[in-house]
Motif scaffolding. Sequence first.
Motif, PDB file in Angstrom:
ATOM      1  N   UNK A   1       0.849  -1.187   0.000  1.00  0.00           N
ATOM      2  CA  UNK A   1       0.000   0.000   0.000  1.00  0.00           C
ATOM      3  C   UNK A   1       0.889   1.243   0.000  1.00  0.00           C
ATOM      4  N   UNK A   2       0.848   2.041  -1.062  1.00  0.00           N
ATOM      5  CA  UNK A   2       1.698   3.235  -1.116  1.00  0.00           C
ATOM      6  C   UNK A   2       1.191   4.317  -0.166  1.00  0.00           C
ATOM      7  N   UNK A   3       2.110   5.062   0.409  1.00  0.00           N
ATOM      8  CA  UNK A   3       1.742   6.176   1.274  1.00  0.00           C
ATOM      9  C   UNK A   3       1.342   7.378   0.422  1.00  0.00           C
ATOM     10  N   UNK A   4       0.361   8.162   0.862  1.00  0.00           N
ATOM     11  CA  UNK A   4       0.015   9.390   0.125  1.00  0.00           C
ATOM     12  C   UNK A   4       1.136  10.417   0.237  1.00  0.00           C
ATOM     13  N   UNK A   5       1.245  11.271  -0.762  1.00  0.00           N
ATOM     14  CA  UNK A   5       2.173  12.392  -0.679  1.00  0.00           C
ATOM     15  C   UNK A   5       1.831  13.287   0.502  1.00  0.00           C
ATOM     16  N   UNK A   6       0.527  13.564   0.667  1.00  0.00           N
ATOM     17  CA  UNK A   6       0.056  14.433   1.739  1.00  0.00           C
ATOM     18  C   UNK A   6      -1.206  13.815   2.342  1.00  0.00           C
TER      19      UNK A   6
ATOM     20  N   UNK B   1       7.038  25.008  -3.089  1.00  0.00           N
ATOM     21  CA  UNK B   1       6.154  25.890  -3.843  1.00  0.00           C
ATOM     22  C   UNK B   1       5.089  26.500  -2.931  1.00  0.00           C
ATOM     23  N   UNK B   2       4.691  25.762  -1.919  1.00  0.00           N
ATOM     24  CA  UNK B   2       3.744  26.285  -0.935  1.00  0.00           C
ATOM     25  C   UNK B   2       4.359  27.451  -0.155  1.00  0.00           C
TER      26      UNK B   2
ATOM     27  N   UNK C   1      -9.243  28.891   0.704  1.00  0.00           N
ATOM     28  CA  UNK C   1      -7.979  29.261   1.311  1.00  0.00           C
ATOM     29  C   UNK C   1      -7.075  28.102   1.661  1.00  0.00           C
ATOM     30  N   UNK C   2      -7.193  26.986   0.955  1.00  0.00           N
ATOM     31  CA  UNK C   2      -6.330  25.843   1.215  1.00  0.00           C
ATOM     32  C   UNK C   2      -4.937  26.059   0.664  1.00  0.00           C
ATOM     33  N   UNK C   3      -4.036  25.159   1.015  1.00  0.00           N
ATOM     34  CA  UNK C   3      -2.660  25.242   0.543  1.00  0.00           C
ATOM     35  C   UNK C   3      -2.516  24.514  -0.793  1.00  0.00           C
ATOM     36  N   UNK C   4      -1.372  24.730  -1.426  1.00  0.00           N
ATOM     37  CA  UNK C   4      -1.069  24.009  -2.663  1.00  0.00           C
ATOM     38  C   UNK C   4      -0.968  22.514  -2.382  1.00  0.00           C
ATOM     39  N   UNK C   5      -0.459  22.156  -1.205  1.00  0.00           N
ATOM     40  CA  UNK C   5      -0.364  20.744  -0.825  1.00  0.00           C
ATOM     41  C   UNK C   5      -1.750  20.125  -0.667  1.00  0.00           C
ATOM     42  N   UNK C   6      -2.732  20.915  -0.209  1.00  0.00           N
ATOM     43  CA  UNK C   6      -4.105  20.410  -0.104  1.00  0.00           C
ATOM     44  C   UNK C   6      -4.629  20.000  -1.478  1.00  0.00           C
ATOM     45  N   UNK C   7      -4.422  20.875  -2.454  1.00  0.00           N
ATOM     46  CA  UNK C   7      -4.859  20.554  -3.814  1.00  0.00           C
ATOM     47  C   UNK C   7      -4.081  19.361  -4.352  1.00  0.00           C
TER      48      UNK C   7
END
Length: 355
Positions: free
Chosen positions: A4-9, A299-300, A65-71
Amino acid sequence: MAWMPNPLFPGDLHDTAARLASHLAQGTRGFPTAAPPAEGTEGWRQMLELGWQGVWIAEADGGFGGSFADLASIVEALGRQAVVAPLIARAGVVPAVLGPFAAQTTVRPLLEAHAAGEASICPVLSTGGELPGHATGADACPLLGADGRLSGQLRGVDLTEPASHLLFAALGADGVRRLVLTPAGPLLARARHYSSNDGRRCADLDVGGIALPEGAVLASGDAANAALAAGLAAGALLANVEAVGTAAGLVTLTIDYLNTRVQFGVALSTFQSLRHRLVEMYVAYENTFGMTRQLVLAHDAAPQPLKDILTARLYMNKVSRQVGEAAIQLHGGMGMTTETQASRLAVRAITGAFD
């Protein structure tokens, strides 16, 4: 043994996107060919209802107002299932380009509607002028005459889901680029539609003679170029995020296939040559995972130079082809069909390498 791969975020956004992506993938057989309904496909309507177009739009501009990592967490989850949707362009590129102009009276209401899912702005950007050997003139964007009329074409417009407005660059008679935001209707009247290899619905638009409405030109010169570069950077980085998700899906499916498929009375996973090929896929995935995560976090914190992101994109393109082609071979080569999820992921990985 399953992997099972881990998510980036990791987080709620990734989990929600993963559940929706899994649901959409189960209902897909092959690639869609029919045009979507006027209000968009079921999956796209759900994405709009969840507010994903507005995740990276500032609260002051009507977004969440989320972060770039959220997207990025959403994009990666969709990439693991090869979900075909223009989310990168409309939730990532649009806020990056329009953010500096949010105070303009023609932009603020539209950004709010975009975030709420009541409108959908489709960006049509080119790397012309940013990469060596790419066109910078009329071949890359239409011309805008002194009379406010366009000439030329807009090529490769992603209309996988309906768009209410188009965002693009036009070259003025003085050779200076303009940033244009205009209703899509008049420009779509003379569209030539076609499908991409991975199931996207695209169009080339003949925009010759069409007059732009008042206020359609948002900026010109350095301001327009900076906004376009920001949009290209966000789009390229999110494309890398999607590719990481696609690679994770391919490695997962390939491990499952080799563990369960039997040949000559033993599982394919016992063949050393196949195990070596799988390890190469896994190592390539892990390398891009770390590189992409660090780029997103950087980038965030502060927008990264477009050149650095495009360089990473070139490397990711090579890895995507490597992983996609290896997955096809390990699943039986020409015996695969578009009915399988592995085939859909492989086609997306290889096609994405040419974006």
